[in-house]
Design a protein around this motif. Structure first.
Motif, PDB file in Angstrom:
ATOM      1  N   UNK A  51       0.952  -1.661  -0.105  1.00 13.22           N
ATOM      2  CA  UNK A  51      -0.071   0.124  -0.249  1.00 13.22           C
ATOM      3  C   UNK A  51       0.831   1.596   0.027  1.00 13.22           C
ATOM      4  N   UNK A  52       0.423   2.234  -0.544  1.00 12.00           N
ATOM      5  CA  UNK A  52       0.901   3.436  -1.106  1.00 12.00           C
ATOM      6  C   UNK A  52       0.448   4.189  -1.092  1.00 12.00           C
ATOM      7  N   UNK A  53       0.562   5.453  -0.423  1.00 10.96           N
ATOM      8  CA  UNK A  53      -0.255   6.309   0.895  1.00 10.96           C
ATOM      9  C   UNK A  53      -0.003   7.108  -0.049  1.00 10.96           C
ATOM     10  N   UNK A  54      -1.238   8.195  -0.764  1.00 13.87           N
ATOM     11  CA  UNK A  54      -1.422   8.767  -1.466  1.00 13.87           C
ATOM     12  C   UNK A  54      -0.774  10.171  -0.624  1.00 13.87           C
ATOM     13  N   UNK A  55      -0.139  11.054  -2.485  1.00 16.51           N
ATOM     14  CA  UNK A  55       0.805  11.837  -2.310  1.00 16.51           C
ATOM     15  C   UNK A  55       0.123  13.442  -2.188  1.00 16.51           C
ATOM     16  N   UNK A 332      -9.779  10.311  -1.795  1.00 17.46           N
ATOM     17  CA  UNK A 332      -8.598   9.651  -0.633  1.00 17.46           C
ATOM     18  C   UNK A 332      -9.633   8.039  -0.638  1.00 17.46           C
ATOM     19  N   UNK A 333      -7.733   7.936   0.346  1.00 19.99           N
ATOM     20  CA  UNK A 333      -8.794   6.603   0.902  1.00 19.99           C
ATOM     21  C   UNK A 333      -9.155   6.634   2.142  1.00 19.99           C
ATOM     22  N   UNK A 334      -9.834   5.689   2.614  1.00 16.94           N
ATOM     23  CA  UNK A 334     -10.640   5.510   4.275  1.00 16.94           C
ATOM     24  C   UNK A 334     -10.494   4.365   4.786  1.00 16.94           C
ATOM     25  N   UNK A 335     -10.645   4.299   5.967  1.00 19.60           N
ATOM     26  CA  UNK A 335     -11.045   3.317   6.924  1.00 19.60           C
ATOM     27  C   UNK A 335     -12.231   3.501   7.396  1.00 19.60           C
ATOM     28  N   UNK A 345     -18.058   6.191  12.343  1.00 21.08           N
ATOM     29  CA  UNK A 345     -17.747   7.507  11.504  1.00 21.08           C
ATOM     30  C   UNK A 345     -16.231   6.426  10.091  1.00 21.08           C
ATOM     31  N   UNK A 346     -15.895   7.874   9.120  1.00 23.82           N
ATOM     32  CA  UNK A 346     -14.932   7.007   8.363  1.00 23.82           C
ATOM     33  C   UNK A 346     -13.493   7.864   8.797  1.00 23.82           C
ATOM     34  N   UNK A 347     -12.905   7.432   8.858  1.00 23.61           N
ATOM     35  CA  UNK A 347     -11.037   7.946   9.242  1.00 23.61           C
ATOM     36  C   UNK A 347     -10.215   7.716   7.647  1.00 23.61           C
ATOM     37  N   UNK A 348     -10.038   9.356   7.559  1.00 25.12           N
ATOM     38  CA  UNK A 348      -8.894   9.184   6.363  1.00 25.12           C
ATOM     39  C   UNK A 348      -7.508   8.927   6.386  1.00 25.12           C
ATOM     40  N   UNK A 349      -7.112   8.371   5.708  1.00 26.14           N
ATOM     41  CA  UNK A 349      -6.097   8.034   5.704  1.00 26.14           C
ATOM     42  C   UNK A 349      -5.171   9.181   4.917  1.00 26.14           C
ATOM     43  N   UNK A 350      -3.693   9.238   5.767  1.00 26.79           N
ATOM     44  CA  UNK A 350      -3.381  11.095   5.553  1.00 26.79           C
ATOM     45  C   UNK A 350      -2.530  10.540   4.368  1.00 26.79           C
ATOM     46  N   UNK A 351      -1.481  12.147   3.996  1.00 28.39           N
ATOM     47  CA  UNK A 351      -1.016  11.990   2.761  1.00 28.39           C
ATOM     48  C   UNK A 351       0.623  11.441   3.060  1.00 28.39           C
ATOM     49  N   UNK A 352       0.879  10.417   3.078  1.00 26.43           N
ATOM     50  CA  UNK A 352       2.120  10.690   2.526  1.00 26.43           C
ATOM     51  C   UNK A 352       2.904   9.365   3.607  1.00 26.43           C
ATOM     52  N   UNK A 353       2.170   9.019   4.308  1.00 25.04           N
ATOM     53  CA  UNK A 353       2.186   8.609   5.378  1.00 25.04           C
ATOM     54  C   UNK A 353       1.685   7.545   5.288  1.00 25.04           C
ATOM     55  N   UNK A 354       2.237   6.103   6.660  1.00 22.67           N
ATOM     56  CA  UNK A 354       1.367   4.865   6.568  1.00 22.67           C
ATOM     57  C   UNK A 354       0.442   5.370   8.219  1.00 22.67           C
TER      58      UNK A 354
END
Length: 448
Positions: A51-55, A332-335, A345-354
């Motif tokens: 998995x590569x986080x979005x930049x 965006x990517x979500x959990x 709720x949903x948790x937004x995966x951050x940019x540039x890090x795991x």
């Protein structure tokens, strides 16, 4: 004990009740669900999934600064000094010993950053190397700063080497770069002394870490080219005052030769007695300095305008991107967070890090410590199919022992994971009673 008639009414009510409280749970013995306890070994296994986080867009990593060489006024005109009539006598006028301190870095100097490696370069320090004229170093630019990749612009002009080292150390630490380095000045270009007149090679001499004396500056210009010592003198122009030393006195007195020079001194070896000739030379030097300063001011104004325009453009692009995020116009990517939480709720995966399980558990809408069961925390993830059957991987974290939360800081989440926290048993029964209680009471009253 309730009368038999009341009990019959209660059971009749329960039979007729169309809604019974149902608590979500993760089935343990379902062939479609694979429950895996979270441990150091399983974390190592499931963190390997790619998995590569979005930049962030590149605009967030760009600087409005610009690099370039000093802008000057072009080729300077040749000096033109007319013949003058010699005066009858010469008087010695020697400047006082100047007060000088340690060398201060100036515009045009080239400084060299070096790590402790044998390559003696800044390559290991920042991963990049700034160079000019094939030298490994950084040129102090018009605004008095050097531009270091991954660090930005650091102002060094007017600082001693010790002060510059402290400034660089602070900048490197703030940018989380190993501050192990050494600093030295590779080229001294900011403090110069000009030598003209009756010398073999008129030019300029740079002042460096060691003092520059009058005899050294004349020697650097190729030495004297005077035919008649009786009618020659050395003129020294400093801070608006013109000093003169008869050449014969200069040669006979070692103290005259060891006059210490400072930045912007102008020396003219005059083979004529007339002072006007030297004054003409120094007047030209003043005019040329004025031209250079005016050109430098124009260049700085252009540079400032250019940087301002670039900064405004970058700010606008960043602002537009942030507005798109607020309008949910960016992919965006979500959990997804469910179960015993303050609210699903949903948790937004951050940019540039795991992101780890702990990040999702302890965000602003964290789990409820009063109703949730810490021994029943799951990360639900789609698993490879078994034949044609869909399967779900349930990574189970038993955090009844609070130290198990350390594992949550290591388990990485993936897009579309579901973090589920089960409710406590007492919470489940309490909710059943709360749901059925009013109906039971009403039925009992009706049977009386």
């Amino acid at each position: 004990m309730l009368p038999k008639s009341v009990l019959l009414v209660v059971f009749a009510f329960l039979s007729a009740c169309s809604t019974i409280y149902v608590a979500p749970d993760v089935p343990k013995n379902d062939e479609h669900v694979v429950v895996v306890p979270v441990s150091e070994q399983t974390i190592s296994t499931y963190n390997r999934s790619g998995y590569t986080p979005k930049s962030l867009p590149s605009v967030f990593f760009q600087s409005a600064g610009t690099s370039g060489t000093l802008r000057g006024a072009g080729t300077l005109p040749e000096s033109s000094l007319p013949e003058e009539q010699r005066p009858s006598t010469l008087r010695s006028n020697v400047p006082v010993e100047p007060r000088v301190g340690p060398y201060r870095i100036g515009v045009g100097d080239v400084v060299l950053l070096a790590t402790k490696s044998s390559r003696n370069s800044v390559e290991e320090l920042s991963g990049l190397l700034a160079a000019q004229n094939n030298r490994r170093g950084y040129t102090v630019q018009d605004d008095g700063a050097i531009a270091i990749p991954d660090v930005g612009r650091v102002r060094l002009a007017g600082l001693t080497i010790e002060e510059a080292e402290a400034e660089l150390f602070q900048s490197l630490v703030e940018n989380q770069i190993d501050p192990a380095f050494s600093l030295e000045i590779a080229e001294f270009n900011s403090q110069r002394v000009s030598v003209g007149g009756a010398v073999r090679q008129p030019g300029v001499s740079s002042i460096n870490l060691t003092p520059l004396y009058l005899d050294q500056a004349i020697a650097a210009a190729g030495g004297l080219a005077v035919r008649d010592l009786d009618f020659a003198s050395i003129r020294l122009y400093r801070d608006g005052t013109l000093y003169q030393i008869p050449l014969q006195e200069y040669l006979d007195n070692p103290d005259m030769q060891r006059i210490r020079l400072v930045a912007s001194d102008s020396i003219y070896v005059d083979s004529e007695y007339e002072l006007d000739k030297a004054e003409t030379y120094f007047g030209q030097q003043i005019q040329l300095t004025t031209v250079r300063l005016a050109a430098r001011e124009r260049a700085l104004e252009e540079l400032t305008t250019e940087i301002s325009l670039r900064r405004a453009e970058l700010d606008e692009q960043r602002s537009n991107f942030q507005a798109r995020i607020e309008l949910d116009g960016v992919d965006r990517d979500y959990v997804y967070l469910a179960g015993e939480r303050s609210q699903p709720s949903r948790y937004t995966l951050p940019f540039g890090r795991q992101t780890t399980l702990a990040d999702a558990l302890f965000d602003g809408n964290g789990f409820s410590s009063e109703t949730s069961d810490p021994s029943e925390i799951y990360v639900l993830r789609a698993a490879p199919k078994k034949g044609h059957q869909e399967r779900v991987l349930a990574l189970h974290l038993d955090a009844e022992d609070a130290t198990a939360f350390v594992l949550a800081t290591k388990l990485e989440l993936r897009p579309n994971d579901i973090v589920f926290i089960a409710e406590q048993r007492v919470t489940r029964w309490g909710r059943v009673v709360n749901q059925l209680g009013p109906g039971l009471i009403a039925a009992a009253i009706a049977a009386l």
